[in-house]
Design an enzyme around this catalytic site. Structure first.
Site, PDB file in Angstrom:
ATOM      1  N   SER A 132      42.470  37.834  52.235  1.00  0.00           N
ATOM      2  CA  SER A 132      42.521  36.510  52.855  1.00  0.00           C
ATOM      3  C   SER A 132      42.270  35.412  51.809  1.00  0.00           C
ATOM      4  O   SER A 132      42.506  34.241  52.081  1.00  0.00           O
ATOM      5  CB  SER A 132      41.523  36.418  54.010  1.00  0.00           C
ATOM      6  OG  SER A 132      40.211  36.517  53.537  1.00  0.00           O
ATOM      7  N   HIS A 133      41.786  35.770  50.643  1.00  0.00           N
ATOM      8  CA  HIS A 133      41.646  34.796  49.560  1.00  0.00           C
ATOM      9  C   HIS A 133      42.521  35.119  48.356  1.00  0.00           C
ATOM     10  O   HIS A 133      42.322  34.575  47.278  1.00  0.00           O
ATOM     11  CB  HIS A 133      40.177  34.677  49.123  1.00  0.00           C
ATOM     12  CG  HIS A 133      39.340  33.990  50.140  1.00  0.00           C
ATOM     13  ND1 HIS A 133      38.540  34.673  51.020  1.00  0.00           N
ATOM     14  CD2 HIS A 133      39.199  32.673  50.444  1.00  0.00           C
ATOM     15  CE1 HIS A 133      37.927  33.805  51.811  1.00  0.00           C
ATOM     16  NE2 HIS A 133      38.304  32.603  51.498  1.00  0.00           N
ATOM     17  N   ASP A 179      40.952  35.269  57.813  1.00  0.00           N
ATOM     18  CA  ASP A 179      41.159  36.498  58.593  1.00  0.00           C
ATOM     19  C   ASP A 179      41.750  36.191  59.970  1.00  0.00           C
ATOM     20  O   ASP A 179      42.496  37.005  60.517  1.00  0.00           O
ATOM     21  CB  ASP A 179      39.854  37.283  58.718  1.00  0.00           C
ATOM     22  CG  ASP A 179      39.462  37.918  57.387  1.00  0.00           C
ATOM     23  OD1 ASP A 179      40.373  38.328  56.635  1.00  0.00           O
ATOM     24  OD2 ASP A 179      38.254  37.997  57.085  1.00  0.00           O
TER      25      ASP A 179
END
Lengths: 337, 337
Positions: free
Chosen positions: B48-49, B189
């Site tokens: 997610s990053h 997320d």
């Protein structure tokens, strides 16, 4: 629990608690420090850390497990670092002994840390941080306790209830203060529920077989607590072990052995306090900004700020006296001899 | 999501991301800093990053909302206090510019704080703290983001996802590192679940009417997240606002207005980093003590330490290359031009 019957002035409760501590082997200085802390908790309605704790304080002192006359040794380690060896005594007098040095370092360096080890902490943590906020400083403290919390994903208890307390000034308002166990529930609250015969909400603890239970007595009889918030609360509890014990030179929650001291109740661990001077921040407007945050929290519908209940109870106690149940009052009289 | 098809060396991914950043208006230095951060997240399986974020980085740069060429201004305020004005640029280059001074202050004073303001943080937080632990230091960081979390007990969102990251050395082991949103789930997320068409567990968020929902799309369409762990996570999120914004001079999560910058994605807030030198602790045994805690956590049945998954993924990526899906790969090629 009996109906409340006694309302007494804060100062009278403080003096009574001092008498009890001194009678059971503390120095006058230690008695003052602990009595102030315990009476403050009672005054603010934080009953699991109020006079409820006195029999256990007496028990632990009588057991020889804690040194009620210990003289804390303060070491000036660096421009932002103070260490205290509490010499097997309580953490509160150790903090008191180092407090002035800590504040002066925080104001000069912008941030300072106090690392206390060889100490017993058996009290609420907010009384340790709130006074810094009253002086315009921001404070964060952690203390580890004794094994009673199962790390998330593990099978047996290892961590303590390991609270985190925070305090910050707020312009024109009471400071913003919170004090939270990283366990799903504080140990004192389990004891109080067991005494009252009440059940706990789900997710607070497990029984001696490691199975989830809502029965506080099952938790106390060989069971254990769970961390709050699953793996996140568990990681925070681990952080508290690292900061309050590994960094201070204190015991981890699972390390001390009190088996030779029947009646011992107090965790022999460490405590860390970080103090920041917001006067060093851009524009020096921290307390006003903090006020703005509170205003906005209220604007989205928050009815009660974290810690606000304590300040309300404190006002009530100032008007009507500090409330003590008949049973507690009788117990205190007996302990005072 | 498509099956993974590309495995590429970390350095190649880093160079590709640098090209993308520079092509969309950052300086070479800023590009290096962000590319390293984003490639590290992808390498460590923190998707997610990872490269998932690149379209939004490009969007926010193109919108003119963030200055990709900003020159952070570092101020040496006190023996333990460093301030950085990120000048409307990203937080990572601001940290990079102040890092050496911060470390030298932490080693000399025992503790030091870095207060970054006027900064955009759009990345995982662990890459900011982990390198301190690799140098034997303990680091704690908080950053506030943008309004999307309803404070516990309130009716509307106010806080950001407001993560807390912590890193500590551990003798003979990878450092102990965690990075947790104080929201019940990270915003990235939720976006990933929405894209995959998956439902979320209960307790993560509310829809636009403030009603609980498990639908990530409902959360993104005017809904909001909840804090993790009820009132405790909420209090921690409030603390992050106070430390990352009020103390640094940055914006609260609810304060910035990007309405004049269509495509803007990055929260314009502040970040605080506290670094402690455990060499100042009694006996200087922190890393060994930290190792002992890990040993005991494993002994009570913990299968995976907080942050351990990232180190496992990192090893895998070192052996097999960093994994990128076909769709992501095509997207990156398009952004690189």
């Amino acid at each position: 629990m009996s109906a409340p019957v006694h309302h007494l002035p804060f100062a009278d409760l403080e003096v009574l608690l001092q008498q009890i501590f001194e009678r059971h082997g503390t120095s006058a200085e230690v008695a003052r420090s602990l009595a102030y802390n315990c009476a403050s908790a009672q005054r603010d309605g934080a009953h699991s850390h109020g006079v409820f704790r006195m029999p256990a304080y007496v028990s632990t002192l009588n057991s020889g497990w804690v040194d009620g006359k210990a003289q804390p040794q303060v070491e000036d380690v660096a421009s932002g670092y103070v260490r205290v060896d509490a010499q097997g005594g309580f953490a509160q007098p150790a903090l008191a002994a180092a407090r002035e040095l800590l504040v002066s370092k925080a104001r000069s360096a912008g941030i300072a840390v106090l690392a206390i080890h060889n100490s017993h902490h058996f009290a609420a943590l907010w009384p340790d941080v709130e006074p810094f906020a009253e002086e315009g400083l921001v404070a964060l403290s952690v203390v580890n306790s004794m094994t009673c919390v199962v790390p998330h994903g593990a099978q047996q208890p290892l961590f303590g209830t390991n609270p985190i307390a925070f305090a910050a000034p707020c312009a024109g308002n009471d400071p913003i203060v919170f004090d939270m166990a990283t366990s799903a529930i504080a140990h004192g609250d389990v004891q109080i529920a067991a005494r009252k015969g009440e059940l706990l909400p789900e997710g607070m603890g497990v029984d001696s077989a490691g199975e989830p239970t809502c029965d506080p007595k099952a938790i106390l009889a060989g069971g254990a607590l769970l961390p709050f918030g699953g793996h996140k609360g568990s990681a925070l509890s681990m952080m508290v072990e690292l900061l309050a014990a590994a960094l201070t030179g204190g015991n981890f929650s699972f390390e001390f052995d009190w088996s030779q001291h029947p009646g011992a109740k107090t965790p022999w661990t460490g405590q860390l306090i970080i103090v920041i001077d917001p006067a060093k921040s851009v524009g020096n407007r921290f307390a006003e900004r903090s006020r703005e945050l509170v205003r906005q929290m209220q604007a989205v519908g928050l009815q009660r700020m974290p810690g606000e209940r304590r300040f309300r109870e404190r006002e009530l106690s100032a008007r009507e006296g500090v409330m003590v149940t008949a049973e507690e009052w009788a117990g205190l009289q007996a302990l005072a001899g």
